[in-house]
Write a protein that holds these residues in place. Sequence first.
Motif, PDB file in Angstrom:
ATOM      1  N   MET A   1       0.830  -1.164   0.000  1.00  0.00           N
ATOM      2  CA  MET A   1       0.000   0.000   0.000  1.00  0.00           C
ATOM      3  C   MET A   1       0.890   1.248   0.000  1.00  0.00           C
ATOM      4  N   LYS A   2       0.502   2.254  -0.790  1.00  0.00           N
ATOM      5  CA  LYS A   2       1.297   3.482  -0.869  1.00  0.00           C
ATOM      6  C   LYS A   2       1.245   4.239   0.449  1.00  0.00           C
ATOM      7  N   ASP A   3       2.342   4.896   0.747  1.00  0.00           N
ATOM      8  CA  ASP A   3       2.462   5.657   1.981  1.00  0.00           C
ATOM      9  C   ASP A   3       1.962   7.089   1.758  1.00  0.00           C
ATOM     10  N   LYS A   4       1.292   7.663   2.750  1.00  0.00           N
ATOM     11  CA  LYS A   4       0.848   9.061   2.784  1.00  0.00           C
ATOM     12  C   LYS A   4      -0.173   9.417   1.699  1.00  0.00           C
ATOM     13  N   ILE A   5      -1.054   8.474   1.316  1.00  0.00           N
ATOM     14  CA  ILE A   5      -2.102   8.813   0.351  1.00  0.00           C
ATOM     15  C   ILE A   5      -3.472   8.897   1.014  1.00  0.00           C
ATOM     16  N   HIS A   6      -3.580   8.439   2.252  1.00  0.00           N
ATOM     17  CA  HIS A   6      -4.861   8.426   2.936  1.00  0.00           C
ATOM     18  C   HIS A   6      -5.052   9.696   3.765  1.00  0.00           C
ATOM     19  N   PRO A   7      -6.285  10.211   3.836  1.00  0.00           N
ATOM     20  CA  PRO A   7      -6.517  11.418   4.640  1.00  0.00           C
ATOM     21  C   PRO A   7      -6.369  11.125   6.129  1.00  0.00           C
ATOM     22  N   ASP A   8      -6.142  12.179   6.891  1.00  0.00           N
ATOM     23  CA  ASP A   8      -6.008  12.065   8.342  1.00  0.00           C
ATOM     24  C   ASP A   8      -7.340  11.622   8.950  1.00  0.00           C
ATOM     25  N   TYR A   9      -7.307  10.619   9.797  1.00  0.00           N
ATOM     26  CA  TYR A   9      -8.493  10.050  10.435  1.00  0.00           C
ATOM     27  C   TYR A   9      -8.399  10.373  11.919  1.00  0.00           C
ATOM     28  N   HIS A  10      -9.326  11.185  12.447  1.00  0.00           N
ATOM     29  CA  HIS A  10      -9.201  11.730  13.800  1.00  0.00           C
ATOM     30  C   HIS A  10     -10.572  11.837  14.467  1.00  0.00           C
ATOM     31  N   LEU A  11     -10.582  12.208  15.752  1.00  0.00           N
ATOM     32  CA  LEU A  11     -11.825  12.368  16.513  1.00  0.00           C
ATOM     33  C   LEU A  11     -12.433  13.748  16.269  1.00  0.00           C
ATOM     34  N   ILE A  12     -13.766  13.782  16.029  1.00  0.00           N
ATOM     35  CA  ILE A  12     -14.515  15.033  15.950  1.00  0.00           C
ATOM     36  C   ILE A  12     -15.755  14.902  16.822  1.00  0.00           C
ATOM     37  N   LYS A  13     -16.391  16.031  17.133  1.00  0.00           N
ATOM     38  CA  LYS A  13     -17.627  16.027  17.897  1.00  0.00           C
ATOM     39  C   LYS A  13     -18.769  16.377  16.945  1.00  0.00           C
ATOM     40  N   VAL A  14     -19.854  15.599  16.969  1.00  0.00           N
ATOM     41  CA  VAL A  14     -21.026  15.846  16.145  1.00  0.00           C
ATOM     42  C   VAL A  14     -22.142  16.321  17.069  1.00  0.00           C
ATOM     43  N   VAL A  15     -22.768  17.470  16.716  1.00  0.00           N
ATOM     44  CA  VAL A  15     -23.867  18.024  17.500  1.00  0.00           C
ATOM     45  C   VAL A  15     -25.137  17.916  16.657  1.00  0.00           C
ATOM     46  N   MET A  16     -26.115  17.138  17.164  1.00  0.00           N
ATOM     47  CA  MET A  16     -27.374  16.931  16.461  1.00  0.00           C
ATOM     48  C   MET A  16     -28.258  18.175  16.599  1.00  0.00           C
ATOM     49  N   THR A  17     -29.372  18.213  15.864  1.00  0.00           N
ATOM     50  CA  THR A  17     -30.249  19.388  15.884  1.00  0.00           C
ATOM     51  C   THR A  17     -30.909  19.600  17.235  1.00  0.00           C
ATOM     52  N   ASP A  18     -31.086  18.533  18.020  1.00  0.00           N
ATOM     53  CA  ASP A  18     -31.708  18.684  19.342  1.00  0.00           C
ATOM     54  C   ASP A  18     -30.689  18.975  20.442  1.00  0.00           C
ATOM     55  N   GLY A  19     -29.409  19.124  20.064  1.00  0.00           N
ATOM     56  CA  GLY A  19     -28.379  19.473  21.032  1.00  0.00           C
ATOM     57  C   GLY A  19     -27.580  18.302  21.565  1.00  0.00           C
ATOM     58  N   THR A  20     -27.989  17.069  21.297  1.00  0.00           N
ATOM     59  CA  THR A  20     -27.204  15.929  21.755  1.00  0.00           C
ATOM     60  C   THR A  20     -25.879  15.882  21.005  1.00  0.00           C
ATOM     61  N   GLU A  21     -24.854  15.414  21.674  1.00  0.00           N
ATOM     62  CA  GLU A  21     -23.512  15.376  21.110  1.00  0.00           C
ATOM     63  C   GLU A  21     -22.933  13.980  21.227  1.00  0.00           C
ATOM     64  N   TYR A  22     -22.064  13.652  20.290  1.00  0.00           N
ATOM     65  CA  TYR A  22     -21.295  12.421  20.407  1.00  0.00           C
ATOM     66  C   TYR A  22     -19.987  12.593  19.652  1.00  0.00           C
ATOM     67  N   GLU A  23     -19.003  11.793  20.012  1.00  0.00           N
ATOM     68  CA  GLU A  23     -17.708  11.824  19.345  1.00  0.00           C
ATOM     69  C   GLU A  23     -17.598  10.646  18.414  1.00  0.00           C
ATOM     70  N   THR A  24     -16.988  10.897  17.266  1.00  0.00           N
ATOM     71  CA  THR A  24     -16.781   9.836  16.290  1.00  0.00           C
ATOM     72  C   THR A  24     -15.482  10.118  15.552  1.00  0.00           C
ATOM     73  N   ARG A  25     -15.003   9.127  14.852  1.00  0.00           N
ATOM     74  CA  ARG A  25     -13.797   9.312  14.046  1.00  0.00           C
ATOM     75  C   ARG A  25     -14.212   9.643  12.624  1.00  0.00           C
ATOM     76  N   SER A  26     -13.485  10.581  11.999  1.00  0.00           N
ATOM     77  CA  SER A  26     -13.854  11.051  10.673  1.00  0.00           C
ATOM     78  C   SER A  26     -12.646  11.641   9.961  1.00  0.00           C
ATOM     79  N   THR A  27     -12.763  11.809   8.657  1.00  0.00           N
ATOM     80  CA  THR A  27     -11.760  12.533   7.890  1.00  0.00           C
ATOM     81  C   THR A  27     -12.176  13.995   7.709  1.00  0.00           C
ATOM     82  N   TRP A  28     -13.378  14.362   8.177  1.00  0.00           N
ATOM     83  CA  TRP A  28     -13.886  15.731   8.055  1.00  0.00           C
ATOM     84  C   TRP A  28     -13.182  16.642   9.047  1.00  0.00           C
ATOM     85  N   GLY A  29     -12.852  17.854   8.643  1.00  0.00           N
ATOM     86  CA  GLY A  29     -12.279  18.842   9.552  1.00  0.00           C
ATOM     87  C   GLY A  29     -10.915  18.448  10.081  1.00  0.00           C
TER      88      GLY A  29
END
Length: 73
Positions: A1-29
Motif C-alpha cells: 500500500m502506498k504511503d501518505k495517500i490516505h486522509p487524516d483520520y481523527h476524533l470530531i464532535k457531532v452536534v445533532m439538531t436537538d443538542g445531543t452530542e457524540y464523538e466519532t472518528r472522521s476525515t472531516w475537519g
Amino acid sequence: MKDKIHPDYHLIKVVMTDGTEYETRSTWGSEGAVMNLEIDPKSHPAWTGGNQQLMDRGGRLSKFNKRFGGLGL
C-alpha cells in the motif's frame, strides 16, 4: 500500500439538531472539530414520517396514481 495517500483520520464532535452530542472518528475537519448538523435522522421527514406532501411535477404523480391507484389492499 502506498504511503501518505490516505486522509487524516481523527476524533470530531457531532452536534445533532436537538443538542445531543457524540464523538466519532472522521476525515472531516481537523482533530477536535465540531460538526453542527442542520438535518439529522431525528428531524428529517424521510426518517420521521413527517407531514411531507408529494408535489405533482410533470404529471408523474397523477400518471402513477391513475395506473396503480386501484391496487390497494
